[in-house]
Design a protein around this motif. Structure first.
Motif, mmCIF file in Angstrom:
data_model
loop_
_atom_site.group_PDB
_atom_site.id
_atom_site.type_symbol
_atom_site.label_atom_id
_atom_site.label_comp_id
_atom_site.label_asym_id
_atom_site.label_seq_id
_atom_site.Cartn_x
_atom_site.Cartn_y
_atom_site.Cartn_z
ATOM 1 N N GLY A 195 0.771 -1.228 0.000
ATOM 2 C CA GLY A 195 0.000 0.000 0.000
ATOM 3 C C GLY A 195 0.805 1.282 0.000
ATOM 4 O O GLY A 195 0.248 2.372 -0.043
ATOM 5 N N ARG A 196 2.133 1.182 0.042
ATOM 6 C CA ARG A 196 2.997 2.368 0.046
ATOM 7 C C ARG A 196 3.828 2.401 -1.235
ATOM 8 O O ARG A 196 3.946 1.413 -1.936
ATOM 9 C CB ARG A 196 3.926 2.352 1.256
ATOM 10 N N TYR A 197 4.417 3.545 -1.497
ATOM 11 C CA TYR A 197 5.314 3.661 -2.639
ATOM 12 C C TYR A 197 6.612 2.924 -2.328
ATOM 13 O O TYR A 197 7.057 2.869 -1.180
ATOM 14 C CB TYR A 197 5.639 5.123 -2.944
ATOM 15 N N ILE A 198 7.231 2.365 -3.350
ATOM 16 C CA ILE A 198 8.532 1.728 -3.182
ATOM 17 C C ILE A 198 9.520 2.826 -2.808
ATOM 18 O O ILE A 198 9.567 3.876 -3.439
ATOM 19 C CB ILE A 198 8.963 1.007 -4.473
ATOM 20 N N LYS A 199 10.317 2.581 -1.755
ATOM 21 C CA LYS A 199 11.273 3.582 -1.296
ATOM 22 C C LYS A 199 12.695 3.131 -1.581
ATOM 23 O O LYS A 199 13.022 1.953 -1.434
ATOM 24 C CB LYS A 199 11.139 3.830 0.210
ATOM 25 N N ALA A 200 13.525 4.095 -1.970
ATOM 26 C CA ALA A 200 14.951 3.861 -2.145
ATOM 27 C C ALA A 200 15.693 4.823 -1.234
ATOM 28 O O ALA A 200 15.491 6.033 -1.294
ATOM 29 C CB ALA A 200 15.362 4.081 -3.592
ATOM 30 N N GLN A 201 16.519 4.278 -0.359
ATOM 31 C CA GLN A 201 17.330 5.095 0.541
ATOM 32 C C GLN A 201 18.784 4.974 0.087
ATOM 33 O O GLN A 201 19.360 3.891 0.097
ATOM 34 C CB GLN A 201 17.183 4.610 1.982
ATOM 35 N N TRP A 202 19.353 6.103 -0.349
ATOM 36 C CA TRP A 202 20.693 6.133 -0.911
ATOM 37 C C TRP A 202 21.710 6.571 0.135
ATOM 38 O O TRP A 202 21.452 7.452 0.944
ATOM 39 C CB TRP A 202 20.750 7.097 -2.089
ATOM 40 N N ASN A 203 22.896 5.979 0.080
ATOM 41 C CA ASN A 203 24.040 6.397 0.886
ATOM 42 C C ASN A 203 25.171 6.639 -0.100
ATOM 43 O O ASN A 203 25.729 5.687 -0.650
ATOM 44 C CB ASN A 203 24.408 5.308 1.895
ATOM 45 N N MET A 204 25.478 7.909 -0.373
ATOM 46 C CA MET A 204 26.432 8.256 -1.428
ATOM 47 C C MET A 204 27.650 8.979 -0.849
ATOM 48 O O MET A 204 27.541 9.708 0.133
ATOM 49 C CB MET A 204 25.766 9.163 -2.464
ATOM 50 N N ARG A 205 28.800 8.781 -1.508
ATOM 51 C CA ARG A 205 30.031 9.508 -1.177
ATOM 52 C C ARG A 205 30.669 9.945 -2.484
ATOM 53 O O ARG A 205 30.557 9.277 -3.499
ATOM 54 C CB ARG A 205 30.988 8.621 -0.399
ATOM 55 N N GLY A 206 31.363 11.068 -2.440
ATOM 56 C CA GLY A 206 32.029 11.569 -3.630
ATOM 57 C C GLY A 206 32.931 12.729 -3.278
ATOM 58 O O GLY A 206 33.196 13.004 -2.113
ATOM 59 N N LEU A 207 33.391 13.425 -4.312
ATOM 60 C CA LEU A 207 34.309 14.543 -4.130
ATOM 61 C C LEU A 207 33.540 15.856 -4.076
ATOM 62 O O LEU A 207 32.794 16.187 -5.002
ATOM 63 C CB LEU A 207 35.324 14.580 -5.275
ATOM 64 N N PHE A 208 33.733 16.602 -3.007
ATOM 65 C CA PHE A 208 33.044 17.866 -2.799
ATOM 66 C C PHE A 208 33.589 18.930 -3.743
ATOM 67 O O PHE A 208 34.792 19.055 -3.939
ATOM 68 C CB PHE A 208 33.237 18.315 -1.351
ATOM 69 N N VAL A 209 32.692 19.703 -4.331
ATOM 70 C CA VAL A 209 33.059 20.873 -5.130
ATOM 71 C C VAL A 209 32.333 22.054 -4.495
ATOM 72 O O VAL A 209 31.123 21.998 -4.253
ATOM 73 C CB VAL A 209 32.624 20.704 -6.608
#
Length: 181
Positions: free
Chosen positions: A16-30
């Motif tokens: 009954g709910r929307y499919i959820k995606a929880q992201w954990n991202m890392r990268g280079l800060f600009v």
């Protein structure tokens, strides 16, 4: 702005709910810069709730309320004294895709939860297709699911299993396929 992002995702499928995606991202800060916002175009595609999801493990259509899948990617920051920020890049150095669900407890002849766990039998996992309009249909497939741990639970007087599982490769990097159509 973050360049060269790498990460992991946890997907939650709940009735009954929307499919959820929880992201954990890392990268280079600009460092940010000032800019005027451009014209915005928003999608007219609306998500659909998770209903009639065709959830199966093996060939068994399990009765359950929620399924969770996690890629469990391991991230490594590659440091470099020659890089302006001291970081050259972020690498994905491994993954351990896994998940869980809590199906109704059934007779072993209905679905061999305990037998598959005991013998480490690999079975397929499928969710979907969810949605019916072109551009708004998602299907999840995992060719080799192995039960890691099974316990008991209770939901409003209904006996449940608490199933933890791992996803394995069949041929190449195919532990989990997410298809949008």
């Amino acid at each position: 702005k973050i360049l060269g992002c790498r990460g992991s995702v946890r997907l939650t499928f709940e009735v009954g709910r929307y499919i959820k995606a929880q992201w954990n991202m890392r990268g280079l800060f600009v460092a940010p810069t000032d800019a005027s916002p451009s014209a915005q175009t928003f999608s007219s595609v609306n998500p659909v709730p998770l209903l009639a999801a065709n959830f199966t493990v093996g060939s068994y259509s399990s009765v359950c309320e929620k399924v969770e899948l996690d890629l469990n990617n391991s991230l490594s920051v590659v440091k470099d004294i020659n890089a302006a920020t001291g970081i050259r890049r972020v690498d994905i150095t491994g993954r351990n895709p896994s998940g869980s669900f809590e199906p109704d407890a059934v007779l072993e002849t209905t679905h061999a939860f305990w037998g598959n766990w005991n013998s480490a039998t690999a079975i397929a996992l499928n969710i979907g297709p969810v949605g019916s309009s072109a551009g708004n249909i998602i299907t999840i497939a995992a060719p080799k699911l192995q039960y890691r741990d099974i316990g008991y639970g209770d939901q409003d007087g209904t006996l449940k299993y608490s199933v933890q599982f791992a996803l394995a490769m069949s041929s190449g990097d195919d532990e989990l396929t997410i298809t949008f159509t």
